[in-house]
Motif scaffolding. Structure first.
Motif, mmCIF file in Angstrom:
data_model
loop_
_atom_site.group_PDB
_atom_site.id
_atom_site.type_symbol
_atom_site.label_atom_id
_atom_site.label_comp_id
_atom_site.label_asym_id
_atom_site.label_seq_id
_atom_site.Cartn_x
_atom_site.Cartn_y
_atom_site.Cartn_z
ATOM 1 N N LEU A 125 12.954 -2.219 1.718
ATOM 2 C CA LEU A 125 11.955 -2.932 0.926
ATOM 3 C C LEU A 125 10.754 -3.335 1.780
ATOM 4 O O LEU A 125 9.606 -3.247 1.339
ATOM 5 N N LEU A 126 11.039 -3.779 3.001
ATOM 6 C CA LEU A 126 9.943 -4.128 3.902
ATOM 7 C C LEU A 126 9.088 -2.912 4.229
ATOM 8 O O LEU A 126 7.855 -3.014 4.348
ATOM 9 N N MET A 127 9.722 -1.751 4.356
ATOM 10 C CA MET A 127 8.968 -0.521 4.609
ATOM 11 C C MET A 127 8.026 -0.204 3.456
ATOM 12 O O MET A 127 6.871 0.174 3.671
ATOM 13 N N MET A 128 8.541 -0.330 2.248
ATOM 14 C CA MET A 128 7.700 -0.049 1.094
ATOM 15 C C MET A 128 6.507 -1.009 1.043
ATOM 16 O O MET A 128 5.375 -0.611 0.764
ATOM 17 N N LEU A 129 6.792 -2.289 1.322
ATOM 18 C CA LEU A 129 5.729 -3.284 1.345
ATOM 19 C C LEU A 129 4.722 -2.975 2.444
ATOM 20 O O LEU A 129 3.496 -3.089 2.237
ATOM 21 N N ALA A 130 5.215 -2.549 3.604
ATOM 22 C CA ALA A 130 4.320 -2.197 4.706
ATOM 23 C C ALA A 130 3.443 -1.006 4.334
ATOM 24 O O ALA A 130 2.249 -0.968 4.651
ATOM 25 N N GLY A 131 4.026 -0.015 3.655
ATOM 26 C CA GLY A 131 3.233 1.126 3.220
ATOM 27 C C GLY A 131 2.133 0.718 2.262
ATOM 28 O O GLY A 131 0.989 1.170 2.379
ATOM 29 N N VAL A 132 2.460 -0.141 1.309
ATOM 30 C CA VAL A 132 1.467 -0.630 0.353
ATOM 31 C C VAL A 132 0.352 -1.375 1.079
ATOM 32 O O VAL A 132 -0.840 -1.155 0.808
ATOM 33 N N VAL A 133 0.731 -2.251 2.007
ATOM 34 C CA VAL A 133 -0.267 -3.030 2.745
ATOM 35 C C VAL A 133 -1.148 -2.117 3.595
ATOM 36 O O VAL A 133 -2.379 -2.276 3.637
#
Length: 375
Positions: A125-133
């Protein structure tokens, strides 16, 4: 007006709409037919057979065991990039930096996954959030330059693609950033560490085909984008801005606020596509490499053009473009270069851009004729 006259008028309007719809459909069908005919002629000129090439493309994308699962895996980032492009195009903005925004999103997701020290669904989930950011920030740079310095976004987003490539390339040369630090891994130059198995996206297996669960996320996002653009105040204001900034400003729509939002959201979709590519396994074998985007950003832009900025139409369009990508690997046996698929892509894009131009010219001529009649 009597009830009979009203009913007759309503019937005439329905007939006119049906005739107009049939005309538009006929123009699109004719354009696609001409594009396919030109593609067949190109194949014939290069010594290939269109039937053989079509059969190879179908084998490579659908018919052979496991192939349509690979096609779905390719279609996921294409659809996400197209959705972001549709959002910014509704606001009248031209973002052509999807490749760089995707690359930055994938790089930031890779950094989080390889440096956080733990693994599992929470890290995913953190990876997905990092990609979005990552994608949002990279597009946000162009947004700030557009609305603070009046630099056209079509220029800044394109130039930032090359900056992104150099920045990620630098990261892949340093073990403190993205380079794989494992000394016993052969040929580890300019590649990241491999994503831990516990942090990878789960894969669905249907009838011998595998694809990541992000396919369902992409479909849900396409539906949400369609609903948001059609039924929400933000979507209405974005489309108003795209129709005319001056009119939108008079109606109280802030160009910088909603235009900047559209660019940031567009980059966020691209960054999410990069994170999905890294965690899904269909690109780079769960590693980040210098050529990781593999033109997904550029082709996602084409998907949005073919879909005519309709989020739901982008779903089949993304699948068609993905099929051309996966099917091209089977063209070697036919003696035809796999780059012929790029010619087919270009012809399809042109075929679907011609009808709007034809309809625009027709409507303009009708308007000019009506104006002359009034005079």
């Amino acid at each position: 007006m009597t009830a009979v006259d009203a009913a007759a008028g309503t019937g005439d309007m329905r007939y006119d709409r049906a005739r107009e719809g049939a005309t538009v459909l006929g123009i699109y069908v004719a354009s696609i037919a001409v594009a396919l005919l030109v593609a067949a002629l190109v194949l014939w000129a290069t010594g290939g057979s269109w039937t053989t090439v079509l059969s190879a493309l179908l084998d490579g994308s659908l018919r052979r065991p496991g192939r349509w699962g690979d096609t779905i895996g390719e279609a996921i980032p294409l659809l996400l990039v197209a959705l972001g492009t549709i959002v910014n195009s509704k606001a009248g903005l031209v973002n052509i930096g999807q490749e760089g925004q995707l690359f930055v999103g994938a790089a930031l997701a890779t950094y989080v996954a390889t440096h956080i020290g733990i693994s599992g669904p929470f890290v995913l989930l953190l990876m997905m959030l990092a990609g979005v950011v990552g994608g949002a920030v990279w597009a946000g740079i162009a947004s700030v330059l557009r609305y603070q310095r009046r630099i056209p976004e079509v220029l800044t987003t394109l130039l930032l693609v090359f900056v992104a490539a150099q920045a990620v390339g630098y990261g892949l040369k340093n073990t403190d950033l993205l380079l794989d630090p494992t000394p016993d891994t052969g040929n580890r130059n300019l590649i990241s560490d491999q994503l831990d198995t516990a942090t990878r996206l789960p894969r669905v297996s249907w009838f011998g085909n595998e694809f990541p669960v992000s396919a369902f996320v992409a479909l849900v996002l396409a539906i949400l984008v369609a609903l948001a653009l059609a039924w929400t105040v933000v979507g209405f204001r974005l489309q108003m801005l795209g129709q005319g900034p001056r009119t939108a400003h008079r109606a109280g729509v802030s160009e910088s606020r909603y235009g900047g939002l559209a660019l940031v959201v567009s980059g966020a979709f691209c960054g999410l596509a990069g994170a999905f590519m890294f965690a899904g396994g269909d690109f780079g074998n769960y590693r980040l490499t210098p050529g990781f985007p593999v033109n997904i950003g550029w082709e996602g832009l084409l998907v949005a053009l073919v879909a005519r900025s309709h989020p739901l139409v982008a779903i089949p369009a993304a699948f068609v473009f993905a099929a051309l990508r996966t099917g091209s690997g089977f063209l070697a046996a036919t003696g035809v270069d796999r780059d012929i698929t790029r010619v087919v892509q270009a012809l399809l894009v042109l075929a679907l851009l011609v009808p709007p131009a034809v309809l625009f010219v027709r409507d303009r001529r009708r308007a000019l004729a009506a104006a002359r009649d009034r005079v």
